[in-house]
Design an enzyme around this catalytic site. Structure first.
Site, short mmCIF file in Angstrom:
data_model
loop_
_atom_site.label_atom_id
_atom_site.label_comp_id
_atom_site.label_asym_id
_atom_site.label_seq_id
_atom_site.Cartn_x
_atom_site.Cartn_y
_atom_site.Cartn_z
N GLU A 186 10.25 4.10 4.75
CA GLU A 186 9.28 3.42 3.88
C GLU A 186 9.17 4.09 2.52
O GLU A 186 8.73 3.45 1.56
CB GLU A 186 7.91 3.32 4.55
CG GLU A 186 7.17 4.65 4.62
CD GLU A 186 5.77 4.53 5.22
OE1 GLU A 186 5.66 4.25 6.42
OE2 GLU A 186 4.79 4.72 4.48
N GLU A 194 6.24 -5.00 10.06
CA GLU A 194 4.94 -4.35 10.30
C GLU A 194 3.82 -5.37 10.09
O GLU A 194 4.00 -6.39 9.43
CB GLU A 194 4.77 -3.19 9.32
CG GLU A 194 3.50 -2.38 9.54
CD GLU A 194 3.50 -1.02 8.82
OE1 GLU A 194 4.32 -0.83 7.91
OE2 GLU A 194 2.68 -0.17 9.19
N SER A 195 2.67 -5.09 10.67
CA SER A 195 1.49 -5.94 10.45
C SER A 195 0.26 -5.04 10.41
O SER A 195 0.18 -4.07 11.16
CB SER A 195 1.36 -6.95 11.59
OG SER A 195 0.18 -7.70 11.46
N LYS A 238 0.51 0.93 16.56
CA LYS A 238 0.91 2.20 15.94
C LYS A 238 -0.31 3.00 15.54
O LYS A 238 -1.29 2.42 15.07
CB LYS A 238 1.79 1.92 14.71
CG LYS A 238 2.36 3.16 14.06
CD LYS A 238 3.48 2.83 13.08
CE LYS A 238 3.01 2.64 11.66
NZ LYS A 238 4.11 2.26 10.75
N MET A 239 -0.22 4.31 15.70
CA MET A 239 -1.32 5.19 15.29
C MET A 239 -0.77 6.35 14.46
O MET A 239 0.41 6.68 14.51
CB MET A 239 -2.04 5.74 16.52
CG MET A 239 -1.17 6.62 17.40
SD MET A 239 -2.04 7.16 18.90
CE MET A 239 -2.97 8.54 18.21
N LYS A 240 -1.67 6.95 13.70
CA LYS A 240 -1.32 8.10 12.87
C LYS A 240 -1.34 9.38 13.69
O LYS A 240 -2.17 9.54 14.59
CB LYS A 240 -2.31 8.21 11.71
CG LYS A 240 -2.28 7.01 10.78
CD LYS A 240 -0.93 6.89 10.10
CE LYS A 240 -0.78 5.57 9.39
NZ LYS A 240 0.56 5.43 8.77
N GLU A 291 7.69 8.19 13.81
CA GLU A 291 7.97 7.78 12.42
C GLU A 291 7.72 8.88 11.40
O GLU A 291 6.73 9.60 11.49
CB GLU A 291 7.08 6.57 12.11
CG GLU A 291 7.11 6.11 10.65
CD GLU A 291 6.27 4.85 10.44
OE1 GLU A 291 6.04 4.09 11.41
OE2 GLU A 291 5.84 4.62 9.29
N HIS A 308 8.36 -1.62 6.47
CA HIS A 308 6.98 -1.20 6.20
C HIS A 308 6.28 -2.25 5.33
O HIS A 308 6.93 -2.99 4.60
CB HIS A 308 7.04 0.13 5.42
CG HIS A 308 5.77 0.54 4.74
ND1 HIS A 308 5.48 0.18 3.44
CD2 HIS A 308 4.74 1.29 5.17
CE1 HIS A 308 4.31 0.72 3.11
NE2 HIS A 308 3.84 1.39 4.13
N ASP A 356 3.04 7.76 13.76
CA ASP A 356 3.50 7.90 12.37
C ASP A 356 2.91 9.16 11.75
O ASP A 356 1.69 9.28 11.61
CB ASP A 356 3.03 6.66 11.58
CG ASP A 356 3.53 6.65 10.15
OD1 ASP A 356 4.23 7.60 9.74
OD2 ASP A 356 3.21 5.67 9.43
N ALA A 357 3.78 10.11 11.38
CA ALA A 357 3.33 11.38 10.80
C ALA A 357 3.32 11.37 9.28
O ALA A 357 2.95 12.37 8.65
CB ALA A 357 4.23 12.51 11.30
N ASN A 362 0.83 -1.20 0.00
CA ASN A 362 0.00 0.00 0.00
C ASN A 362 0.87 1.25 0.00
O ASN A 362 2.00 1.24 0.45
CB ASN A 362 -0.87 -0.01 1.26
CG ASN A 362 -0.03 0.27 2.49
OD1 ASN A 362 0.23 1.41 2.83
ND2 ASN A 362 0.43 -0.77 3.13
N LYS A 388 18.55 4.32 -16.63
CA LYS A 388 19.62 5.15 -16.08
C LYS A 388 19.56 5.16 -14.55
O LYS A 388 18.50 4.94 -13.97
CB LYS A 388 19.48 6.59 -16.59
CG LYS A 388 19.82 6.75 -18.05
CD LYS A 388 19.51 8.15 -18.54
CE LYS A 388 20.54 9.16 -18.07
NZ LYS A 388 20.28 10.50 -18.67
N ASP A 428 11.10 -0.92 2.44
CA ASP A 428 10.13 -1.97 2.09
C ASP A 428 10.49 -2.48 0.70
O ASP A 428 10.33 -1.76 -0.29
CB ASP A 428 8.73 -1.34 2.12
CG ASP A 428 7.63 -2.29 1.65
OD1 ASP A 428 7.94 -3.40 1.20
OD2 ASP A 428 6.46 -1.87 1.73
#
Ligand SMILES: O=C([O-])CC(=O)C(=O)O
Ligand SMILES: [Mg+2]
Length: 391
Positions: free
Chosen positions: A267, A343-344, A184-186, A241, A324, A215-216, A56, A103, A294
């Protein structure tokens, strides 16, 4: 011996859309490419097909795959993509074929297209050897010693219409009930004050700050990144993050002078060269911080191994890598090459998110099936979709 051959490659863009939102994008139109590389090898009465997909966050690179990378692989001389003894495909030779005429630098999203095909080739290679990929990697690169379980954390905590603090708390409690120790949260999709309220709400339902990562998604300028860092330092979080733009190494380095707890990023860094720039110029601390490159977005495992070699040269342990993407490919790499975890996504990005059926999370760790290949055949919703791509 007859040289083994790729006889067909199919690709399909699959929707993985949902109403979730991070600080930068919503996922209302998100897609992923799924590919099937059909070989002329038959094992246990079944044709060997290697499957791959992208994580994703980047959309299905169908155009790149169909116009450039799949034709290149189909047109390659059969002998140019197999091992010396002709008994299997060689992912490193496949990589060279895929990158013919490309290239250096720039990277763009061709790294995603190559990552998808690289995953499918490794799946086929491990199936032809009759081993799970993690065991193949451990046999080739680690004296046979694969880790028997991998640390995983539950990524979620998205912004979503109508989702209040108690819904966020319920989501996080649900992950702990599933067996995770870290969630984890945003952050960065609302004001600092509101995000602090969200963080404090989650801290009420998890054992401690060390059980929560934030995670920002690269949203902050330096000033905002530092302001969040100052507000969050007291919580002793698992990690902070992608505070700023993933390629703003100076921002990352400066943030590290103000925030002294673990940070994570990587990521959205898609090549060994860009990863090396992060290590050279980003001020990341090899004793404290985490790297999230990733392979499914960044030229695959062949390139990821170059990144691991680079990290070793700069004094970083592979245990600092927690990729990630929440997919089985990185889970195999984690077990086979000794990463720090994976990650999961227990709740989102199905059917690509999540691991083998019947392998529950226990005390924050998961085990892998002994299915040959990456293990897609042991995840029923995913293999159903992947098989439909091959047909
Ligand atoms: O929301 C996303 O784009 C996914 C993400 O950053 C993560 O899993 O770390
Ligand atoms: Mg992230």
């Amino acid at each position: 011996m007859e040289t083994l051959k790729i006889i067909d490659i199919q690709e399909r863009a699959v929707p993985i859309k949902s109403s979730i939102r991070n600080a930068y994008i919503d996922f209302s139109k998100m897609t992923a490419s799924a590919v099937a590389i059909v070989t002329d090898v038959v094992k246990d009465g079944r044709r060997v097909v290697g499957y791959g997909f992208n994580s994703n966050g980047r959309y299905a690179p169908s155009g790149l795959l169909r116009e450039r990378f799949i034709p290149r692989l189909l047109e390659a001389d059969a002998k140019s993509i197999v091992t010396e003894d002709g008994s299997n495909f060689d992912p490193f030779k496949v990589w060279d074929v895929l990158m013919t005429g490309e290239k250096p630098g720039g990277h763009g999203e061709r790294s995603v297209a190559v990552g998808v095909l690289d995953m499918a080739i490794w799946d086929a290679v491990a199936k032809i050897e009759g081993k799970p990929l993690y065991q193949l990697l451990a046999d080739r690169y680690r004296d046979g010693q694969a880790d028997d379980k991998v640390f995983i954390y539950a990524a979620g905590g998205y912004y979503q219409p109508g989702k209040d603090l108690s819904a966020l708390q319920d989501e996080m409690k649900g992950y702990l009930d599933l067996g995770y120790n870290v969630v984890k949260m945003k952050i960065g999709g609302d004001s600092l004050e509101e995000d602090v309220r969200r963080i404090e709400a989650v801290l009420k339902v998890v054992p401690s700050g060390r059980s929560l990562a934030v995670d920002a998604n690269g949203r902050f300028d330096l000033e905002t990144a530092i302001a969040y860092g100052k507000a969050m330092e007291q919580y002793d979080l698992f990690w902070y993050e992608e505070a700023g733009d993933p390629l703003d190494f100076e921002l990352q380095a400066e943030l590290g002078r103000h925030y002294h707890k673990p940070m994570a990023t990587g990521e959205d860094i898609f090549s060994m060269q860009d990863a090396r720039n992060l290590i050279r110029y980003g001020g990341m601390n090899p004793e404290r911080d985490y790297l999230q490159f990733d392979c499914a977005l960044s030229y695959g495992l062949v390139e990821y191994m170059r990144t691991l070699n680079m990290l070793r040269e700069y004094g970083w342990s592979s245990r600092r890598c927690i990729p990630h993407g929440g997919h089985q490919m990185s889970l195999n790499i984690a077990a086979g090459l000794g990463l720090g975890g994976n990650e999961s996504y227990p709740g989102v990005f199905q059917p690509f998110g999540g691991f083998a059926d019947n392998h529950a999370v226990v005390d924050g760790y998961v085990t892998l099936p002994d299915t040959p290949g990456i293990g897609f055949e042991a995840k029923s919703n995913l293999i159903t979709l992947l098989r439909s791509v091959a047909e």
